[in-house]
Design a protein around this motif. Sequence first.
Motif, PDB file in Angstrom:
ATOM      1  N   UNK A 104       0.955  -1.012  -0.167  1.00  0.00           N
ATOM      2  CA  UNK A 104       0.188  -0.191   0.131  1.00  0.00           C
ATOM      3  C   UNK A 104       0.796   1.071   0.142  1.00  0.00           C
ATOM      4  N   UNK A 105      -0.089   2.438  -0.573  1.00  0.00           N
ATOM      5  CA  UNK A 105       1.060   3.341  -0.382  1.00  0.00           C
ATOM      6  C   UNK A 105       1.389   4.028   0.699  1.00  0.00           C
ATOM      7  N   UNK A 106       1.022   3.707   1.964  1.00  0.00           N
ATOM      8  CA  UNK A 106       1.662   4.047   3.789  1.00  0.00           C
ATOM      9  C   UNK A 106       2.506   3.439   3.644  1.00  0.00           C
ATOM     10  N   UNK A 107       3.047   2.360   2.662  1.00  0.00           N
ATOM     11  CA  UNK A 107       4.187   1.642   3.292  1.00  0.00           C
ATOM     12  C   UNK A 107       3.811   0.068   3.950  1.00  0.00           C
ATOM     13  N   UNK A 108       2.602   0.239   4.169  1.00  0.00           N
ATOM     14  CA  UNK A 108       1.937  -1.576   5.083  1.00  0.00           C
ATOM     15  C   UNK A 108       1.231  -2.317   3.800  1.00  0.00           C
ATOM     16  N   UNK A 109       1.936  -3.487   4.119  1.00  0.00           N
ATOM     17  CA  UNK A 109       1.400  -4.503   3.275  1.00  0.00           C
ATOM     18  C   UNK A 109       0.591  -5.398   3.292  1.00  0.00           C
TER      19      UNK A 109
END
Length: 334
Positions: free
Chosen positions: A215-220
């Motif tokens: 995801x673009x917030x760095x989460x996976x």
Amino acid sequence: MNKLKIAVIGTGLVGAFHAETFFRNPNAELVAVCDVDKEKANSVAKKFNCKAYEDFEKLIKLETLDAISIATPEQIRIEPAVLSVEKGLKILLEKPLGRSLEKINLLVDKIENHNKIISVNFILHEDPRYKIMKERVKNNEIGNIVSCFARRRGSRFGIEKYAPWTDLLSSTLIHDIQMVMSISKSKPTRVFSEAVIRECKKYNSHDAVMSLMKFDDGSIATFETSWVLPKNSPDPLDPALHVVGDKGSIIIEGSSMGLQIQTEDSYMRPDVVHWPTIDSKVDGCLKRNLDRFLDDCIFDQKPDVNLQTAVEVEKVVFAMKESIDKGIPIDLTA
């Protein structure tokens, strides 16, 4: 209050559940059902005291309706949906929306400007565990999401029953992909998927799939799905969702809700979540989501999953398939 007049197109397993739920709901009147299989349509119509049709065009043209449920195989979505829009009906679509992005985009082009409700039937939103999870995440009780793990394993029944006409990602894992996307505050940017292709090779499909989403917030998020377990497995369906935040976590496991049944001949943990039969009636989150559709129609409420939201999930599903075919990560922002 007048009852909502509704019909169901498609009387397979899920379509028959739609018909039953609408028949039993005191705020609805099940007017008719339709299926190309005349015997099947007549059987469901007789059971739930409504008319039977073989031709959905005749049904939509001749009957006075407020809403319609399109529970056909995904190969048959566009024509009944377009006719329903022209008739001014409120629409419930089963997922997936089509067998290709080209067909899905064609469907959307034809019906997206409809001024009545179009809801897509993602039933996990009426599982009480997922409802609580969504509320806790929304209230920031576990902080920012760091990672999610979703699992949906089925038995070999899936290969026998579903693989000849649909596929694992579109029919099964799509529920979990949509749920993970619905709780994320950001957009998915990349997916990478690998598949086991053995018995389903003849159907141009997959026995098992594992996927990684960024995801673009760095989460996976990671996803696992299959329909290879023995048909005598204790769990006919083995789902899970683990949501890990930087201030806590929420874990959902299984579909038996703790119920275990052992006899001299068997041991099982039956699915009491999705569409169990209780007191000889369909129950679970499928029934509740169908009842929710009726409420949305009557009280002019927004659905949990509308057409545009469903299309975004479909794009991810087909990106996963592309990743499997090409053996590379697929950029979702292009």
